[in-house]
Design a protein around this motif. Structure first.
Motif, PDB file in Angstrom:
ATOM      1  N   ARG A 194       0.826  -1.215   0.000  1.00  0.00           N
ATOM      2  CA  ARG A 194       0.000   0.000   0.000  1.00  0.00           C
ATOM      3  C   ARG A 194       0.864   1.271   0.000  1.00  0.00           C
ATOM      4  O   ARG A 194       0.563   2.259   0.676  1.00  0.00           O
ATOM      5  CB  ARG A 194      -0.978   0.018   1.173  1.00  0.00           C
ATOM      6  CG  ARG A 194      -1.856  -1.201   1.243  1.00  0.00           C
ATOM      7  CD  ARG A 194      -3.298  -1.072   0.870  1.00  0.00           C
ATOM      8  NE  ARG A 194      -3.928   0.196   1.116  1.00  0.00           N
ATOM      9  CZ  ARG A 194      -4.571   0.887   0.146  1.00  0.00           C
ATOM     10  NH1 ARG A 194      -4.647   0.405  -1.060  1.00  0.00           N
ATOM     11  NH2 ARG A 194      -5.149   2.025   0.432  1.00  0.00           N
ATOM     12  N   VAL A 195       1.935   1.226  -0.777  1.00  0.00           N
ATOM     13  CA  VAL A 195       2.844   2.368  -0.898  1.00  0.00           C
ATOM     14  C   VAL A 195       2.282   3.325  -1.951  1.00  0.00           C
ATOM     15  O   VAL A 195       1.838   2.905  -3.021  1.00  0.00           O
ATOM     16  CB  VAL A 195       4.263   1.900  -1.296  1.00  0.00           C
ATOM     17  CG1 VAL A 195       5.156   3.074  -1.645  1.00  0.00           C
ATOM     18  CG2 VAL A 195       4.878   1.069  -0.186  1.00  0.00           C
ATOM     19  N   ARG A 196       2.314   4.589  -1.639  1.00  0.00           N
ATOM     20  CA  ARG A 196       1.823   5.605  -2.568  1.00  0.00           C
ATOM     21  C   ARG A 196       2.793   5.736  -3.752  1.00  0.00           C
ATOM     22  O   ARG A 196       3.993   5.957  -3.565  1.00  0.00           O
ATOM     23  CB  ARG A 196       1.700   6.942  -1.841  1.00  0.00           C
ATOM     24  CG  ARG A 196       1.107   8.036  -2.678  1.00  0.00           C
ATOM     25  CD  ARG A 196       0.950   9.298  -1.856  1.00  0.00           C
ATOM     26  NE  ARG A 196       0.378  10.374  -2.646  1.00  0.00           N
ATOM     27  CZ  ARG A 196       0.332  11.629  -2.234  1.00  0.00           C
ATOM     28  NH1 ARG A 196       0.813  11.958  -1.038  1.00  0.00           N
ATOM     29  NH2 ARG A 196      -0.192  12.552  -3.007  1.00  0.00           N
ATOM     30  N   PHE A 197       2.246   5.612  -4.961  1.00  0.00           N
ATOM     31  CA  PHE A 197       3.035   5.710  -6.191  1.00  0.00           C
ATOM     32  C   PHE A 197       2.447   6.816  -7.055  1.00  0.00           C
ATOM     33  O   PHE A 197       1.275   6.789  -7.411  1.00  0.00           O
ATOM     34  CB  PHE A 197       3.025   4.373  -6.941  1.00  0.00           C
ATOM     35  CG  PHE A 197       3.843   4.363  -8.206  1.00  0.00           C
ATOM     36  CD1 PHE A 197       5.161   4.788  -8.203  1.00  0.00           C
ATOM     37  CD2 PHE A 197       3.294   3.907  -9.389  1.00  0.00           C
ATOM     38  CE1 PHE A 197       5.922   4.765  -9.374  1.00  0.00           C
ATOM     39  CE2 PHE A 197       4.040   3.875 -10.552  1.00  0.00           C
ATOM     40  CZ  PHE A 197       5.360   4.303 -10.556  1.00  0.00           C
ATOM     41  N   VAL A 198       3.280   7.806  -7.368  1.00  0.00           N
ATOM     42  CA  VAL A 198       2.849   8.970  -8.131  1.00  0.00           C
ATOM     43  C   VAL A 198       3.608   9.012  -9.452  1.00  0.00           C
ATOM     44  O   VAL A 198       4.833   8.877  -9.472  1.00  0.00           O
ATOM     45  CB  VAL A 198       3.113  10.273  -7.334  1.00  0.00           C
ATOM     46  CG1 VAL A 198       2.653  11.493  -8.126  1.00  0.00           C
ATOM     47  CG2 VAL A 198       2.461  10.222  -5.962  1.00  0.00           C
TER      48      VAL A 198
END
Length: 165
Positions: free
Chosen positions: A65-69
């Motif tokens: 659930r790591v934020r990836f932008v």
């Protein structure tokens, strides 16, 4: 404190990211809460990069659930700003191009990428885009910014470190 990883999709930044994902207890920060992985799409990545990232990197980011932008330039001039292609904790697709690509820039100028001296293409299509997003999204929050460099790139490392001072 947030940790932002500039993910260039190459060997070094991939190795750093995978190490954090696989050995999270050694990171010193909470991946789900604190890590933001950001990449700037230039429009020049190989289809193999897309396939490998979607097969090996994105599933691990989803699991943790790591934020990836994913961001890109919106146009030739900085005044056009940036485009956020994706900002999610469940990434499924790696976008290879944004609204305005490096290829378009080079075609319009009638030139090819320059490899000597300053990495102008990288500054314009990666660094400026990511720094703009960081200024918009992280302006009020302290963060550490991480990069993956090859050990043979001591001059680039020194230049990066000097920019932080």
């Amino acid at each position: 404190m947030k940790v932002v990883l500039s993910f260039g999709m190459g060997v070094e930044s991939s190795a750093l990211l995978l190490r954090w994902l696989e050995e999270s207890a050694k990171c010193g920060f909470d991946l789900e809460r604190d890590l933001v992985v950001i990449t700037s799409q230039t429009g020049g990545e190989y289809p193999d990069t897309k396939a490998l990232c979607e097969a090996h990197i994105l599933p691990r980011l989803r699991r943790r659930r790591v934020r990836f932008v994913q961001v890109a330039r919106a146009g030739h001039l900085e005044a056009a700003g940036i485009v956020v292609l994706s900002d999610t904790r469940e990434p499924a697709e790696l976008y290879l191009a944004g609204a305005y690509t490096l290829y378009e820039e080079l075609s319009e100028a009638g030139t090819v990428p320059q490899f000597s001296g300053t990495r102008r293409c990288s500054l314009k299509f990666k660094a400026w885009v990511i720094e703009t997003w960081l200024a918009q999204q992280m302006a009020e929050e302290p963060f550490r910014h991480a990069f993956g460099f090859n050990t043979d790139e001591q001059a680039r490392i020194a230049k990066s470190e000097a920019a932080l001072a």
